[in-house]
Design a protein around this motif. Structure first.
Motif, PDB file in Angstrom:
ATOM      1  N   TYR A  20       0.791  -1.226   0.000  1.00 47.70           N
ATOM      2  CA  TYR A  20       0.000   0.000   0.000  1.00 47.70           C
ATOM      3  C   TYR A  20       0.827   1.282   0.000  1.00 47.70           C
ATOM      4  N   GLY A  21       2.139   1.141   0.200  1.00 52.31           N
ATOM      5  CA  GLY A  21       2.970   2.334   0.278  1.00 52.31           C
ATOM      6  C   GLY A  21       2.880   3.031   1.617  1.00 52.31           C
ATOM      7  N   ASP A  22       2.302   2.358   2.621  1.00 54.65           N
ATOM      8  CA  ASP A  22       2.084   2.972   3.940  1.00 54.65           C
ATOM      9  C   ASP A  22       2.042   1.876   4.992  1.00 54.65           C
ATOM     10  N   GLU A  23       3.054   1.852   5.854  1.00 56.88           N
ATOM     11  CA  GLU A  23       3.102   0.818   6.895  1.00 56.88           C
ATOM     12  C   GLU A  23       1.963   0.927   7.895  1.00 56.88           C
ATOM     13  N   MET A  24       1.320   2.087   7.960  1.00 54.80           N
ATOM     14  CA  MET A  24       0.193   2.264   8.870  1.00 54.80           C
ATOM     15  C   MET A  24      -1.067   1.534   8.394  1.00 54.80           C
ATOM     16  N   LYS A  25      -1.033   0.939   7.222  1.00 62.52           N
ATOM     17  CA  LYS A  25      -2.163   0.172   6.686  1.00 62.52           C
ATOM     18  C   LYS A  25      -2.064  -1.312   7.077  1.00 62.52           C
ATOM     19  N   ALA A  26      -1.157  -1.666   7.968  1.00 67.02           N
ATOM     20  CA  ALA A  26      -0.998  -3.059   8.393  1.00 67.02           C
ATOM     21  C   ALA A  26      -2.295  -3.607   8.981  1.00 67.02           C
ATOM     22  N   ASP A  27      -3.084  -2.763   9.635  1.00 63.31           N
ATOM     23  CA  ASP A  27      -4.338  -3.220  10.233  1.00 63.31           C
ATOM     24  C   ASP A  27      -5.310  -3.751   9.177  1.00 63.31           C
ATOM     25  N   ILE A  28      -5.247  -3.207   7.963  1.00 64.90           N
ATOM     26  CA  ILE A  28      -6.111  -3.687   6.881  1.00 64.90           C
ATOM     27  C   ILE A  28      -5.715  -5.113   6.500  1.00 64.90           C
ATOM     28  N   LEU A  29      -4.415  -5.342   6.388  1.00 62.92           N
ATOM     29  CA  LEU A  29      -3.927  -6.687   6.068  1.00 62.92           C
ATOM     30  C   LEU A  29      -4.270  -7.675   7.172  1.00 62.92           C
ATOM     31  N   MET A  30      -4.113  -7.247   8.404  1.00 59.74           N
ATOM     32  CA  MET A  30      -4.390  -8.126   9.539  1.00 59.74           C
ATOM     33  C   MET A  30      -5.865  -8.500   9.598  1.00 59.74           C
ATOM     34  N   ALA A  31      -6.746  -7.552   9.339  1.00 64.17           N
ATOM     35  CA  ALA A  31      -8.180  -7.826   9.355  1.00 64.17           C
ATOM     36  C   ALA A  31      -8.577  -8.797   8.240  1.00 64.17           C
ATOM     37  N   ALA A  32      -7.879  -8.728   7.113  1.00 65.28           N
ATOM     38  CA  ALA A  32      -8.194  -9.590   5.976  1.00 65.28           C
ATOM     39  C   ALA A  32      -7.581 -10.982   6.100  1.00 65.28           C
ATOM     40  N   ASN A  33      -6.666 -11.167   7.061  1.00 67.52           N
ATOM     41  CA  ASN A  33      -5.954 -12.439   7.209  1.00 67.52           C
ATOM     42  C   ASN A  33      -5.910 -12.884   8.671  1.00 67.52           C
ATOM     43  N   PRO A  34      -7.074 -13.096   9.277  1.00 69.66           N
ATOM     44  CA  PRO A  34      -7.109 -13.399  10.716  1.00 69.66           C
ATOM     45  C   PRO A  34      -6.372 -14.675  11.101  1.00 69.66           C
ATOM     46  N   ASP A  46       3.786 -17.850   2.563  1.00 70.57           N
ATOM     47  CA  ASP A  46       2.417 -17.654   3.035  1.00 70.57           C
ATOM     48  C   ASP A  46       1.704 -16.695   2.084  1.00 70.57           C
ATOM     49  N   GLU A  47       0.458 -17.005   1.749  1.00 68.93           N
ATOM     50  CA  GLU A  47      -0.318 -16.139   0.853  1.00 68.93           C
ATOM     51  C   GLU A  47      -1.283 -15.290   1.661  1.00 68.93           C
ATOM     52  N   LEU A  48      -1.110 -13.985   1.585  1.00 69.86           N
ATOM     53  CA  LEU A  48      -1.971 -13.048   2.293  1.00 69.86           C
ATOM     54  C   LEU A  48      -2.924 -12.376   1.311  1.00 69.86           C
ATOM     55  N   GLN A  49      -4.158 -12.199   1.745  1.00 68.85           N
ATOM     56  CA  GLN A  49      -5.150 -11.476   0.948  1.00 68.85           C
ATOM     57  C   GLN A  49      -4.949  -9.979   1.184  1.00 68.85           C
ATOM     58  N   CYS A  50      -4.931  -9.215   0.109  1.00 69.60           N
ATOM     59  CA  CYS A  50      -4.719  -7.766   0.191  1.00 69.60           C
ATOM     60  C   CYS A  50      -5.915  -7.050  -0.421  1.00 69.60           C
ATOM     61  N   PRO A  51      -6.846  -6.602   0.420  1.00 72.84           N
ATOM     62  CA  PRO A  51      -8.020  -5.902  -0.107  1.00 72.84           C
ATOM     63  C   PRO A  51      -7.628  -4.588  -0.780  1.00 72.84           C
ATOM     64  N   GLU A  52      -8.450  -4.194  -1.735  1.00 73.26           N
ATOM     65  CA  GLU A  52      -8.248  -2.905  -2.388  1.00 73.26           C
ATOM     66  C   GLU A  52      -8.584  -1.806  -1.382  1.00 73.26           C
ATOM     67  N   VAL A  53      -7.817  -0.735  -1.407  1.00 72.55           N
ATOM     68  CA  VAL A  53      -8.007   0.362  -0.470  1.00 72.55           C
ATOM     69  C   VAL A  53      -8.047   1.657  -1.262  1.00 72.55           C
ATOM     70  N   THR A  54      -9.002   2.524  -0.903  1.00 68.35           N
ATOM     71  CA  THR A  54      -9.016   3.851  -1.511  1.00 68.35           C
ATOM     72  C   THR A  54      -8.194   4.765  -0.627  1.00 68.35           C
ATOM     73  N   PHE A  55      -7.428   5.613  -1.241  1.00 68.00           N
ATOM     74  CA  PHE A  55      -6.524   6.475  -0.493  1.00 68.00           C
ATOM     75  C   PHE A  55      -7.007   7.912  -0.437  1.00 68.00           C
TER      76      PHE A  55
END
Length: 66
Positions: A20-34, A46-55
């Motif tokens: 995402y270009g922003d380490e502060m978006k880690a919570d989005i990744l964590m929520a998508a990969n419980p 490990d394969e992580l799901q990365c939801p699309e994010v509007t900036f």
């Protein structure tokens, strides 16, 4: 939604910075990969799901910070 395949030594904030270009978006990744929430340092493959994010404007920030 895209996927990210981890490299050995990856951490949540590093992955968010790369994806995402922003380490502060880690919570989005964590929520998508419980299933990986207990992981601090990833192994390779490990394969992580990365939801699309509007900036656009971040509504969680106070008005003076937006």
């Amino acid at each position: 939604m895209t996927t990210y395949v981890t490299k050995s030594g990856d951490m949540w904030d590093q992955i968010a910075k790369e994806v995402y270009g922003d380490e502060m978006k880690a919570d989005i990744l964590m929520a998508a990969n419980p299933e990986y929430l207990r992981t601090i340092i990833f192994s390779a493959g490990d394969e992580l799901q990365c939801p699309e994010v509007t900036f656009g404007s971040d509504i969680s920030l106070p008005v003076w910070r937006q």
